[in-house]
Enzyme design. Structure first.
Site, mmCIF file in Angstrom:
data_model
loop_
_atom_site.group_PDB
_atom_site.id
_atom_site.type_symbol
_atom_site.label_atom_id
_atom_site.label_comp_id
_atom_site.label_asym_id
_atom_site.label_seq_id
_atom_site.Cartn_x
_atom_site.Cartn_y
_atom_site.Cartn_z
ATOM 1 N N LYS A 51 -0.132 7.855 6.989
ATOM 2 C CA LYS A 51 -1.080 8.957 6.775
ATOM 3 C C LYS A 51 -2.147 8.943 7.855
ATOM 4 O O LYS A 51 -2.515 9.992 8.407
ATOM 5 C CB LYS A 51 -1.711 8.844 5.373
ATOM 6 C CG LYS A 51 -0.724 9.172 4.257
ATOM 7 C CD LYS A 51 -1.207 8.734 2.884
ATOM 8 C CE LYS A 51 -0.114 8.985 1.857
ATOM 9 N NZ LYS A 51 -0.439 8.460 0.511
ATOM 10 N N GLN A 95 -5.300 5.478 -2.445
ATOM 11 C CA GLN A 95 -3.875 5.170 -2.592
ATOM 12 C C GLN A 95 -3.627 4.417 -3.896
ATOM 13 O O GLN A 95 -4.350 3.478 -4.231
ATOM 14 C CB GLN A 95 -3.430 4.324 -1.388
ATOM 15 C CG GLN A 95 -1.947 4.031 -1.328
ATOM 16 C CD GLN A 95 -1.100 5.258 -1.003
ATOM 17 O OE1 GLN A 95 -1.552 6.197 -0.360
ATOM 18 N NE2 GLN A 95 0.130 5.245 -1.458
ATOM 19 N N ASP A 118 -5.250 14.915 -3.179
ATOM 20 C CA ASP A 118 -4.073 14.586 -3.989
ATOM 21 C C ASP A 118 -3.867 15.612 -5.110
ATOM 22 O O ASP A 118 -2.787 15.660 -5.702
ATOM 23 C CB ASP A 118 -4.266 13.214 -4.655
ATOM 24 C CG ASP A 118 -3.627 12.075 -3.877
ATOM 25 O OD1 ASP A 118 -2.600 12.312 -3.236
ATOM 26 O OD2 ASP A 118 -4.157 10.953 -3.949
HETATM 27 N N1 GUN Z 1 1.038 6.365 -4.075
HETATM 28 C C1 GUN Z 1 2.281 6.855 -3.917
HETATM 29 N N2 GUN Z 1 2.237 8.179 -3.699
HETATM 30 C C2 GUN Z 1 0.932 8.537 -3.712
HETATM 31 C C3 GUN Z 1 0.249 9.765 -3.534
HETATM 32 O O1 GUN Z 1 0.820 10.834 -3.317
HETATM 33 N N3 GUN Z 1 -1.100 9.698 -3.608
HETATM 34 C C4 GUN Z 1 -1.761 8.553 -3.848
HETATM 35 N N4 GUN Z 1 -3.099 8.582 -3.927
HETATM 36 N N5 GUN Z 1 -1.172 7.392 -4.037
HETATM 37 C C5 GUN Z 1 0.179 7.388 -3.959
#
Ligand code: GUN
Length: 306
Positions: A51, A95, A118
């Site tokens: 990311k 995350q 998100d």
């Molecule tokens: N962990 C796995 N996928 C995601 C996601 O899309 N967002 C977040 N915050 N954590 C994750």
């Protein structure tokens, strides 16, 4: 069978995002994303690195915050508050999974909903349910919808069967595809691990979206000839012949289902790259919402706001 190449589609969308970042920069605004990692969950380390890398490649301001696994809830909430007030940061992603001493829903509720890229904050969940075009919509559901749109799979009037009911994928993707307007208007059925006669339900699908978290769970018997299959799962299975000792598979038994499906996403290289592309698009949307540069491409459909 048509292979839906998520990697190529995501690359194209990322190019569009790069252009839009440039446009915003001409207005004197650099969209900013903060990604917070608590602890050292191995998959999360890789996700957060990706990311951060992609947001930099696309010209966004990226801030990666890494905290020890022993971080207290109070300290994490203090960081969230700081990021909420930081004008350089338009999107915040914490995350998951988080360590056990931290209550994830509390963290999510403390995010500024306008920075919740998100789409997990109750306000954004509610806005999605209401069809409000300013909703920030979870990235993976947006990625699934965009894959269908880019692959010219008709959604309007189609019977979509979603397998899985999580807040991360199942519920929001169902809400998104049943919305009125472009990218929506589907007839949506949500099935899950407790559904009776699952193959009978899934065989009715024109579009089958699988997010159940079990390796190769969906077999040929679950799929109607010619259906479009979107596989959201990412599972590690042992594979001693691979250097890593494992390989990644989806929730769909790819080889046997591919023989029957009209179109199918691979794992890896299907939904995964789209999720990150949509995170970048959400960060731009968040930036526009916060800076007053919001220009909805389609007022009826949050998913195609660039
Ligand atoms: N962990 C796995 N996928 C995601 C996601 O899309 N967002 C977040 N915050 N954590 C994750």
């Amino acid at each position: 069978m048509n292979l839906i190449d998520g990697k190529a589609i995501a690359a194209r969308i990322n190019e569009e995002t790069r252009e839009r970042v440039l446009q915003l920069k001409r207005h004197g605004v650099t969209p900013g994303l903060a990604v917070v990692l608590v602890g050292d969950h191995p998959a999360s380390i890789v996700y957060v690195r990706n990311k951060d890398r992609i947001s930099q490649e696309l010209g966004l301001y990226s801030r990666k915050v890494e905290l020890p696994g022993t971080t207290s809830q109070a300290d994490l909430l203090r960081l969230v508050d700081e990021l909420n007030r930081d004008p350089q940061v338009h999107g915040i992603l914490v995350q998951s999974p988080l360590p056990p001493q931290i209550d994830e829903p509390t963290v999510v509720r403390n995010l500024d909903p306008l920075k919740d890229v998100d789409g997990f904050h109750p306000l954004n969940v509610g806005k999605l349910a209401m069809g409000d075009p300013t909703a920030l919509v979870p990235c993976t559901p947006r990625g699934c919808q965009r894959l269908l749109l880019e692959s010219n799979v008709p959604i309007s009037g189609a019977h979509v069967v979603v397998v899985g009911r999580s807040m991360l994928v199942g519920k929001p993707v169902a809400l998104l595809l049943m919305q009125k307007g472009p990218g929506g208007d589907a007839t949506v059925t949500v099935a899950h691990s407790r559904s009776r006669n699952l193959p009978e339900i899934t065989r009715q699908a024109d579009i089958l979206i699988v997010a159940i978290g079990q390796a190769q769970f969906i077999r040929a018997e679950h799929v109607r000839e010619g259906a479009t299959v979107i596989d959201v799962g990412i599972n590690r299975i042992n594979s001693p012949s691979r250097p890593a000792g494992y390989r990644l598979v989806g929730d769909v038994a790819f080889d046997e289902v591919a023989e029957k499906a009209g179109a199918i996403t691979p794992v890896p290289g299907g939904v995964g790259p789209m999720t990150i592309a949509m995170l970048m698009a959400n960060t731009l949307q968040a930036c526009r919402l916060q800076t007053g540069l919001h220009q909805p491409a389609s007022p009826t459909n949050p998913s195609i706001i660039p």
